[in-house]
Design an enzyme around this catalytic site. Structure first.
Site, PDB file in Angstrom:
ATOM      1  N   ARG A 238      87.169 -37.372   5.089  1.00 40.04           N
ATOM      2  CA  ARG A 238      88.550 -37.831   4.946  1.00 40.04           C
ATOM      3  C   ARG A 238      89.235 -36.953   3.894  1.00 40.04           C
ATOM      4  O   ARG A 238      88.606 -36.572   2.889  1.00 40.04           O
ATOM      5  CB  ARG A 238      88.622 -39.291   4.488  1.00 40.04           C
ATOM      6  CG  ARG A 238      88.253 -40.320   5.552  1.00 40.04           C
ATOM      7  CD  ARG A 238      89.284 -40.401   6.679  1.00 40.04           C
ATOM      8  NE  ARG A 238      88.968 -41.447   7.641  1.00 40.04           N
ATOM      9  CZ  ARG A 238      88.257 -41.265   8.754  1.00 40.04           C
ATOM     10  NH1 ARG A 238      87.777 -40.069   9.042  1.00 40.04           N
ATOM     11  NH2 ARG A 238      88.042 -42.269   9.576  1.00 40.04           N
ATOM     12  N   GLU A 267      98.040 -37.085   7.452  1.00 38.12           N
ATOM     13  CA  GLU A 267      97.841 -36.514   8.798  1.00 38.12           C
ATOM     14  C   GLU A 267      98.923 -37.013   9.731  1.00 38.12           C
ATOM     15  O   GLU A 267      99.233 -38.208   9.679  1.00 38.12           O
ATOM     16  CB  GLU A 267      96.457 -36.893   9.332  1.00 38.12           C
ATOM     17  CG  GLU A 267      95.351 -36.256   8.493  1.00 38.12           C
ATOM     18  CD  GLU A 267      93.941 -36.554   9.001  1.00 38.12           C
ATOM     19  OE1 GLU A 267      93.796 -37.221  10.041  1.00 38.12           O
ATOM     20  OE2 GLU A 267      92.990 -36.115   8.345  1.00 38.12           O
ATOM     21  N   HIS A 286      91.676 -32.841  12.742  1.00 36.74           N
ATOM     22  CA  HIS A 286      90.829 -34.048  12.792  1.00 36.74           C
ATOM     23  C   HIS A 286      90.170 -34.215  14.173  1.00 36.74           C
ATOM     24  O   HIS A 286      90.414 -35.201  14.882  1.00 36.74           O
ATOM     25  CB  HIS A 286      91.662 -35.299  12.434  1.00 36.74           C
ATOM     26  CG  HIS A 286      90.813 -36.427  11.900  1.00 36.74           C
ATOM     27  ND1 HIS A 286      91.250 -37.311  10.947  1.00 36.74           N
ATOM     28  CD2 HIS A 286      89.548 -36.806  12.199  1.00 36.74           C
ATOM     29  CE1 HIS A 286      90.286 -38.192  10.687  1.00 36.74           C
ATOM     30  NE2 HIS A 286      89.249 -37.903  11.440  1.00 36.74           N
TER      31      HIS A 286
HETATM   32  C1  GLV Z   1      86.817 -40.219  12.645  1.00 36.54           C
HETATM   33  O1  GLV Z   1      87.227 -39.637  11.699  1.00 36.54           O
HETATM   34  C2  GLV Z   1      86.114 -41.449  12.577  1.00 36.54           C
HETATM   35  O2  GLV Z   1      86.056 -42.059  11.497  1.00 36.54           O
HETATM   36  O3  GLV Z   1      85.583 -41.886  13.618  1.00 36.54           O
END
Ligand code: GLV
Length: 320
Positions: A238, A267, A286
């Site tokens: 993150r 994001e 991401h």
């Molecule tokens: C993606 O970042 C998740 O947490 O599945």
């Protein structure tokens, strides 16, 4: 009466049908735009179940409006987008989707590490922008991966899977985690290090820890200054775990060598974000778990969790 479910993004048809078979559904019918907050606030009032993504903030204020809600099913392993305390207080079950995305996310983390080390994206841009005039000895040279030292911060499922890949590259593997993982240490021949010593010794540092109040800004100016000048930092966890302002300065001043970032504090990251001006940043949107197979499995698992909770049975993965 069939339970009412709100779904915050268009899902694969088969998954949608499985929920529709048992519930009345309402859905934000867009694939690329998140549900506006005011729509979610209205929809949550009558919902028995919520199927959501990491893009939605399921905070206390929202949960206060949810008079009937029994379950929040997050289609993600991370659940920092949900106020877990507030859900607990209100007796709302929260579920997530660990396990099914482990290998896919480890693959992407390794790929990003290789891309950042060997300047893959920068080299591709170099070619496409017509800068390739000749072959020359030190042109676009990167860092060796084979035989280097990898420091993994967060030895959960994905961390262990990354370590398995790294073993194939003869890497020496160090890790830092809240608790020692002795079984994994023996199985994979990896070594526990205190955070500072891991930062000092590693050529590659991969962040794979959950985002919590304790890991917010875990990597800032002081931590970056401990890293080697040749260090490559990878974050597929993150954004908020790394202080982006401090990272920008460390990369710009050559205090570390490069970074591969799949996640950002905000994001989507703003196109004028300083980090995106640096050639030694490989930035991707991401996509850690983004294979067709894995995203399908995540949606199926989130649907299963949701339906089990609505039937007052134990979901496969309960957070609270
Ligand atoms: C993606 O970042 C998740 O947490 O599945």
């Amino acid at each position: 009466m069939r339970p009412r479910v709100y779904i915050t993004r268009r899902l694969p048809d088969a998954v949608l049908s499985s929920i529709e078979a048992e519930c009345e559904i309402r859905m934000w019918n867009e694939s690329d735009i998140p549900v506006p907050r005011e729509v979610l606030e209205k929809e949550i009032v009558n919902a028995d179940g919520l199927f959501c993504l990491l893009t939605e903030s399921i905070d206390r204020a929202l949960l206060e409006k949810a008079e009937k809600l029994k379950v929040v099913s997050n289609m993600a392993v991370g659940y920092n987008n949900i106020d877990i305390e507030a859900a607990k207080e209100k007796g709302i079950t929260v579920t997530n989707t660990p396990g099914v995305l482990t290998e896919t996310t480890a693959d992407l983390t390794f790929a990003l590490m290789m891309a950042a080390a060997r300047r893959i994206v920068e080299s591709s841009d170099y070619l496409r922008n017509g800068k390739w005039q000749t072959w020359s000895p030190m042109q676009l040279t990167g860092q060796d991966i084979y035989g280097a030292t990898l420091g993994i911060i967060g030895m959960g499922r994905i961390g262990a899977s990354l370590a398995k890949r790294a073993k194939g590259f003869d890497m020496k593997i160090l890790y830092h985690n809240r608790s020692r993982k002795e079984t994994i240490e023996q199985e994979l021949d990896i070594r526990f290090e205190e955070l500072d010593s891991l930062l000092e010794k590693s050529d590659f540092i991969c962040i794979l820890t959950p985002y919590t109040p304790e890991t917010k800004n875990l990597i800032g100016e002081r931590e970056l200054s401990l890293m080697k000048k040749t260090a490559v930092l990878i974050n597929t966890a993150r954004g908020g775990i790394v202080n982006e302002h401090d990272l920008y300065h460390a990369l710009k001043e050559g205090e570390i060598w490069s970074a591969g970032l799949d996640v950002f504090e905000e994001e989507p990251v703003a196109l004028d974000h300083p980090l995106l001006t640096l050639p030694n940043v490989t930035a991707i949107p991401h996509i850690g778990s983004a294979s067709i197979q894995t995203r399908t499995r995540m949606a199926e698992l989130a649907a299963e969790n949701l339906l089990l909770a609505l039937k007052q049975r134990t979901p496969k993965h309960v957070v609270v």
